[in-house]
Design an enzyme around this catalytic site. Structure first.
Site, PDB file in Angstrom:
ATOM      1  N   GLY A 125      -9.908   3.226  -5.612  1.00 46.99           N
ATOM      2  CA  GLY A 125      -9.396   2.964  -4.001  1.00 46.99           C
ATOM      3  C   GLY A 125      -9.978   1.386  -4.031  1.00 46.99           C
ATOM      4  N   ARG A 126     -11.113   2.202  -3.000  1.00 45.03           N
ATOM      5  CA  ARG A 126     -12.527   1.703  -2.344  1.00 45.03           C
ATOM      6  C   ARG A 126     -11.640   0.288  -2.040  1.00 45.03           C
ATOM      7  NH1 ARG A 126     -18.238   1.863  -6.016  1.00 45.03           N
ATOM      8  NH2 ARG A 126     -17.297   4.473  -6.060  1.00 45.03           N
ATOM      9  N   HIS A 127     -10.498   0.246  -1.015  1.00 43.98           N
ATOM     10  CA  HIS A 127     -10.020  -1.066  -0.322  1.00 43.98           C
ATOM     11  C   HIS A 127      -8.838  -0.940   0.426  1.00 43.98           C
ATOM     12  CE1 HIS A 127      -6.553   0.072  -3.718  1.00 43.98           C
ATOM     13  NE2 HIS A 127      -6.171  -0.209  -2.777  1.00 43.98           N
ATOM     14  N   ALA A 128      -8.318  -1.631   1.731  1.00 43.82           N
ATOM     15  CA  ALA A 128      -7.129  -1.296   2.459  1.00 43.82           C
ATOM     16  C   ALA A 128      -6.412  -2.427   1.667  1.00 43.82           C
ATOM     17  CB  ALA A 128      -8.528  -2.253   3.458  1.00 43.82           C
TER      18      ALA A 128
ATOM     19  N   HIS B 120      -9.711   2.947   2.252  1.00 48.62           N
ATOM     20  CA  HIS B 120      -9.333   4.416   1.266  1.00 48.62           C
ATOM     21  C   HIS B 120     -10.249   4.408  -0.103  1.00 48.62           C
ATOM     22  CE1 HIS B 120      -5.400   2.297   0.464  1.00 48.62           C
ATOM     23  NE2 HIS B 120      -5.805   2.998  -0.861  1.00 48.62           N
TER      24      HIS B 120
END
Length: 136
Positions: A49-52, A98
């Site tokens: 994830g580590r993004h929006a 997230h």
């Protein structure tokens, strides 16, 4: 829906025959599904994830195994969700950063409101914080 939240999916059947969960267009999921993908065999030490997203809404489902999802809103609100029942989905709105950690046996099913578009991703956490920062 404007905040990450769990969604109960239909759970039909019983222990003697097994279960089925069904998602029909816009009846349980609050958007039209335009993309479906799944992840599997993710090492437990990996954080994904580590993004929006600018526009994409998603529902994340642990079809098998366990997935720990941490969401963060631009106002700093952080929530931790444990997905381990295939009849529970996590709604993730466009404005939520997230991250995800998986048990090795986890299979994650994702229902998304938009086709893949790299321009829709915010992969820099500071950019995310600025994108939805409340005006002073």
């Amino acid at each position: 829906m404007t905040a990450p939240q769990l969604i109960q999916l239909p759970k039909l059947g019983d222990p003697t025959i097994g279960y089925i969960s069904v998602v029909e267009q816009q009846k349980v999921v609050p958007f039209e599904v335009k993309r479906i993908f799944w992840t599997y065999y993710t090492p437990e030490s990996i954080v994904r994830g580590r993004h929006a997203h600018h526009a994409t809404e998603q529902v994340l489902i642990a079809a098998a195994g366990r997935i720990l999802v941490t969401t963060e809103l631009a106002n700093g609100e952080i929530q931790l969700f444990r997905l381990e029942d295939p009849y529970v989905g996590l709604y993730v709105p466009p404005c939520a950063w997230h991250t995800l950690q998986y048990s090795h046996s986890a299979v994650q099913l994702v229902l998304a409101s938009h086709p893949f578009d790299e321009a829709d991703y915010i992969r820099d956490h500071q950019e995310f914080k600025q994108r939805w920062k409340a005006p002073s």
